[in-house]
Design a protein around this motif. Structure first.
Motif, PDB file in Angstrom:
ATOM      1  N   MET A 167      17.230 -13.681   9.243  1.00 22.38           N
ATOM      2  CA  MET A 167      17.326 -12.650   8.058  1.00 22.38           C
ATOM      3  C   MET A 167      16.406 -11.392   8.652  1.00 22.38           C
ATOM      4  SD  MET A 167      15.049 -13.303   4.665  1.00 22.38           S
ATOM      5  CE  MET A 167      13.536 -13.466   5.319  1.00 22.38           C
ATOM      6  N   ILE A 168      17.034 -10.224   8.191  1.00 23.26           N
ATOM      7  CA  ILE A 168      16.594  -8.995   8.488  1.00 23.26           C
ATOM      8  C   ILE A 168      15.843  -8.343   7.045  1.00 23.26           C
ATOM      9  CG2 ILE A 168      17.100  -6.682   9.208  1.00 23.26           C
ATOM     10  CD1 ILE A 168      19.669  -7.662  10.330  1.00 23.26           C
ATOM     11  N   VAL A 169      14.691  -8.162   7.164  1.00 25.57           N
ATOM     12  CA  VAL A 169      14.154  -7.573   6.083  1.00 25.57           C
ATOM     13  C   VAL A 169      13.864  -5.943   6.369  1.00 25.57           C
ATOM     14  CG1 VAL A 169      11.855  -7.538   4.760  1.00 25.57           C
ATOM     15  CG2 VAL A 169      13.144  -9.553   5.389  1.00 25.57           C
ATOM     16  N   LYS A 170      14.069  -5.083   5.401  1.00 26.73           N
ATOM     17  CA  LYS A 170      13.801  -3.725   5.482  1.00 26.73           C
ATOM     18  C   LYS A 170      12.648  -3.589   4.652  1.00 26.73           C
ATOM     19  CE  LYS A 170      17.752  -1.533   7.562  1.00 26.73           C
ATOM     20  NZ  LYS A 170      18.869  -0.896   7.178  1.00 26.73           N
ATOM     21  N   THR A 181      11.569  -2.653   9.997  1.00 26.31           N
ATOM     22  CA  THR A 181      12.721  -3.512   9.922  1.00 26.31           C
ATOM     23  C   THR A 181      12.256  -4.729  10.874  1.00 26.31           C
ATOM     24  OG1 THR A 181      14.296  -1.849   9.922  1.00 26.31           O
ATOM     25  CG2 THR A 181      15.206  -4.120  10.667  1.00 26.31           C
ATOM     26  N   LEU A 182      12.234  -6.007   9.988  1.00 28.10           N
ATOM     27  CA  LEU A 182      11.690  -7.094  10.595  1.00 28.10           C
ATOM     28  C   LEU A 182      12.667  -8.069  10.685  1.00 28.10           C
ATOM     29  CD1 LEU A 182       8.532  -7.169   8.061  1.00 28.10           C
ATOM     30  CD2 LEU A 182       8.727  -6.385  10.553  1.00 28.10           C
ATOM     31  N   TYR A 183      12.561  -8.709  11.920  1.00 32.37           N
ATOM     32  CA  TYR A 183      13.799  -9.826  11.967  1.00 32.37           C
ATOM     33  C   TYR A 183      13.169 -11.338  12.175  1.00 32.37           C
ATOM     34  CZ  TYR A 183      16.084  -5.594  13.736  1.00 32.37           C
ATOM     35  OH  TYR A 183      16.722  -4.327  13.706  1.00 32.37           O
ATOM     36  N   TYR A 184      13.451 -12.232  11.186  1.00 32.92           N
ATOM     37  CA  TYR A 184      13.114 -13.620  11.251  1.00 32.92           C
ATOM     38  C   TYR A 184      14.248 -14.527  11.653  1.00 32.92           C
ATOM     39  CZ  TYR A 184       9.335 -11.405   8.374  1.00 32.92           C
ATOM     40  OH  TYR A 184       8.484 -10.690   7.983  1.00 32.92           O
ATOM     41  N   LEU A 185      13.881 -15.353  12.341  1.00 31.53           N
ATOM     42  CA  LEU A 185      14.827 -16.430  12.459  1.00 31.53           C
ATOM     43  C   LEU A 185      13.956 -17.777  12.773  1.00 31.53           C
ATOM     44  CD1 LEU A 185      14.791 -17.263  15.890  1.00 31.53           C
ATOM     45  CD2 LEU A 185      15.712 -14.924  16.016  1.00 31.53           C
TER      46      LEU A 185
END
Ligand SMILES: [Cu+2]
Length: 161
Positions: A124-127, A107-111
């Motif tokens: 955005m959260i990317v799984k 799970t990746l967290y981008y901001l």
């Protein structure tokens, strides 16, 4: 005989690697589609966008910013994400396009760390895959291809014997 055997094995290795490659066709997604990576009018825009996609290892996301200054920081935890913590590995800065390719599940967290962009929903959260990071080094695609080639070779030798 030996020459023919090695030719056959070589052919099967190439064929099986090709099959594996075809089975794992990678996709590239432009974050936010036509909107690109910017401050959205709807603060849940990017979370909804990402939740509607199925990301797999080998897929890529493109951060496309044509106006304004934005970053795409990859922060490590859900807490940092929720708090819009202005840190993390910056994968993209300024008006430009950056491609980020996934090499493992997780799970990746981008901001965006500019001003209050994150607070306004530029996050955005990317799984990737099941969203769970492997606790040990996952076997790579190359290792899977080698194993597959070995199996095919064994079959070839069996028939040629
Ligand atoms: Cu921004």
């Amino acid at each position: 005989m030996a020459g023919r055997l090695s030719f056959t094995v070589g052919f099967l290795i190439v064929a099986s690697v090709g099959l594996l490659h075809g089975a794992c066709a990678a996709s590239t997604y432009t974050v936010g589609d036509d909107l690109g990576w910017t401050v959205p009018t709807n603060s849940s825009y990017y979370e909804e966008w990402a939740s509607q996609k199925t990301f797999q290892i080998g897929d890529s996301i493109l951060f496309n910013s044509t106006t304004g200054n934005h970053t795409a920081n990859k922060v490590g935890t859900r807490e940092e994400y929720d708090n819009c913590t202005k840190m993390g590995v910056i994968v993209k800065v300024g008006p430009a396009v950056l491609k980020n390719t996934f090499d493992r599940n997780g799970t990746l967290y981008y901001l965006c760390s500019e001003g209050t962009h994150c607070e306004q929903g530029q996050k955005m959260i990317v799984k990737v895959g099941d969203g769970i990071a492997p606790s040990f080094a996952a076997p790579s695609l190359a290792a899977a291809a080698a194993l597959s080639a070995l199996l095919f070779s064994t079959v070839a030798i069996f028939f040629l014997d």
